[in-house]
Design a protein around this motif. Structure first.
Motif, PDB file in Angstrom:
ATOM      1  N   GLN A  27     -22.631-106.824  98.829  1.00 52.00           N
ATOM      2  CA  GLN A  27     -22.791-105.464  98.319  1.00 52.00           C
ATOM      3  C   GLN A  27     -22.342-105.333  96.867  1.00 52.00           C
ATOM      4  O   GLN A  27     -22.653-104.346  96.219  1.00 52.00           O
ATOM      5  CB  GLN A  27     -22.038-104.475  99.209  1.00 52.00           C
ATOM      6  N   TYR A  32     -28.210-106.213  95.162  1.00 48.69           N
ATOM      7  CA  TYR A  32     -27.870-105.063  96.009  1.00 48.69           C
ATOM      8  C   TYR A  32     -27.681-103.808  95.160  1.00 48.69           C
ATOM      9  O   TYR A  32     -28.245-102.755  95.454  1.00 48.69           O
ATOM     10  CB  TYR A  32     -26.592-105.354  96.815  1.00 48.69           C
ATOM     11  N   PHE A  36     -31.695-102.917  95.792  1.00 44.26           N
ATOM     12  CA  PHE A  36     -31.677-102.346  97.136  1.00 44.26           C
ATOM     13  C   PHE A  36     -31.091-100.937  97.181  1.00 44.26           C
ATOM     14  O   PHE A  36     -31.682-100.029  97.762  1.00 44.26           O
ATOM     15  CB  PHE A  36     -30.912-103.259  98.101  1.00 44.26           C
ATOM     16  N   LEU A  37     -29.929-100.754  96.595  1.00 48.89           N
ATOM     17  CA  LEU A  37     -29.253 -99.461  96.656  1.00 48.89           C
ATOM     18  C   LEU A  37     -30.086 -98.330  96.045  1.00 48.89           C
ATOM     19  O   LEU A  37     -30.279 -97.296  96.701  1.00 48.89           O
ATOM     20  CB  LEU A  37     -27.877 -99.557  96.000  1.00 48.89           C
ATOM     21  N   ILE A  39     -33.345 -98.174  95.655  1.00 48.39           N
ATOM     22  CA  ILE A  39     -34.533 -97.954  96.495  1.00 48.39           C
ATOM     23  C   ILE A  39     -34.145 -97.222  97.768  1.00 48.39           C
ATOM     24  O   ILE A  39     -34.840 -96.300  98.205  1.00 48.39           O
ATOM     25  CB  ILE A  39     -35.229 -99.298  96.802  1.00 48.39           C
ATOM     26  N   SER A  40     -33.015 -97.602  98.367  1.00 49.85           N
ATOM     27  CA  SER A  40     -32.584 -96.945  99.602  1.00 49.85           C
ATOM     28  C   SER A  40     -32.201 -95.481  99.369  1.00 49.85           C
ATOM     29  O   SER A  40     -32.173 -94.685 100.301  1.00 49.85           O
ATOM     30  CB  SER A  40     -31.424 -97.710 100.240  1.00 49.85           C
ATOM     31  N   GLN A  41     -31.910 -95.125  98.116  1.00 53.92           N
ATOM     32  CA  GLN A  41     -31.580 -93.741  97.770  1.00 53.92           C
ATOM     33  C   GLN A  41     -32.806 -92.971  97.274  1.00 53.92           C
ATOM     34  O   GLN A  41     -32.680 -91.852  96.790  1.00 53.92           O
ATOM     35  CB  GLN A  41     -30.481 -93.728  96.701  1.00 53.92           C
ATOM     36  N   GLY A  42     -33.983 -93.601  97.365  1.00 51.15           N
ATOM     37  CA  GLY A  42     -35.214 -92.933  96.991  1.00 51.15           C
ATOM     38  C   GLY A  42     -35.527 -92.957  95.500  1.00 51.15           C
ATOM     39  O   GLY A  42     -36.424 -92.263  95.042  1.00 51.15           O
ATOM     40  N   LEU A  67     -30.541-107.305 105.585  1.00 48.96           N
ATOM     41  CA  LEU A  67     -31.384-106.278 106.192  1.00 48.96           C
ATOM     42  C   LEU A  67     -31.704-106.614 107.641  1.00 48.96           C
ATOM     43  O   LEU A  67     -31.769-105.727 108.495  1.00 48.96           O
ATOM     44  CB  LEU A  67     -32.670-106.094 105.378  1.00 48.96           C
TER      45      LEU A  67
END
Length: 98
Positions: A27, A32, A36-37, A39-42, A67
């Protein structure tokens, strides 16, 4: 079916401790934090903004495994929730008042 919640909490806590060291390291990785972070938050991640020297192909494999672990954990939680939902309540021998 009876569940010993104290034992379950101890087992889950131990599993979290065992997995957390590698997870925390990942992380903190560039991939990450910067891919990733967001993208995961939009948020959008633009390829032109990435510093490809900050990660290797093995980091991408690590992300895939991370994942996969999350997906596996979610599947196990859903299975456990279904098991709990099907469990029959056990009546107490003495009246219980809330």
């Amino acid at each position: 079916m009876k569940f010993d919640l104290d034992t379950l909490i101890k087992i889950l806590g131990k599993a979290q401790t065992e997995n957390s060291s590698g997870e925390v390291k990942f992380q903190q990785s560039y991939l990450y934090q910067n891919v990733f972070l967001p993208i995961s938050q939009g948020r959008n991640v633009w390829v032109k903004d990435l510093d490809f020297s900050q990660f290797t192909s093995s980091d991408i494999i690590d992300l895939d495994e991370y994942l996969g672990d999350i997906a596996s954990g979610c599947t196990r939680l859903v299975q456990y929730a279904n098991l709990l939902r099907r469990a029959q309540p056990v009546a107490h021998t003495t009246p219980m008042f809330i």
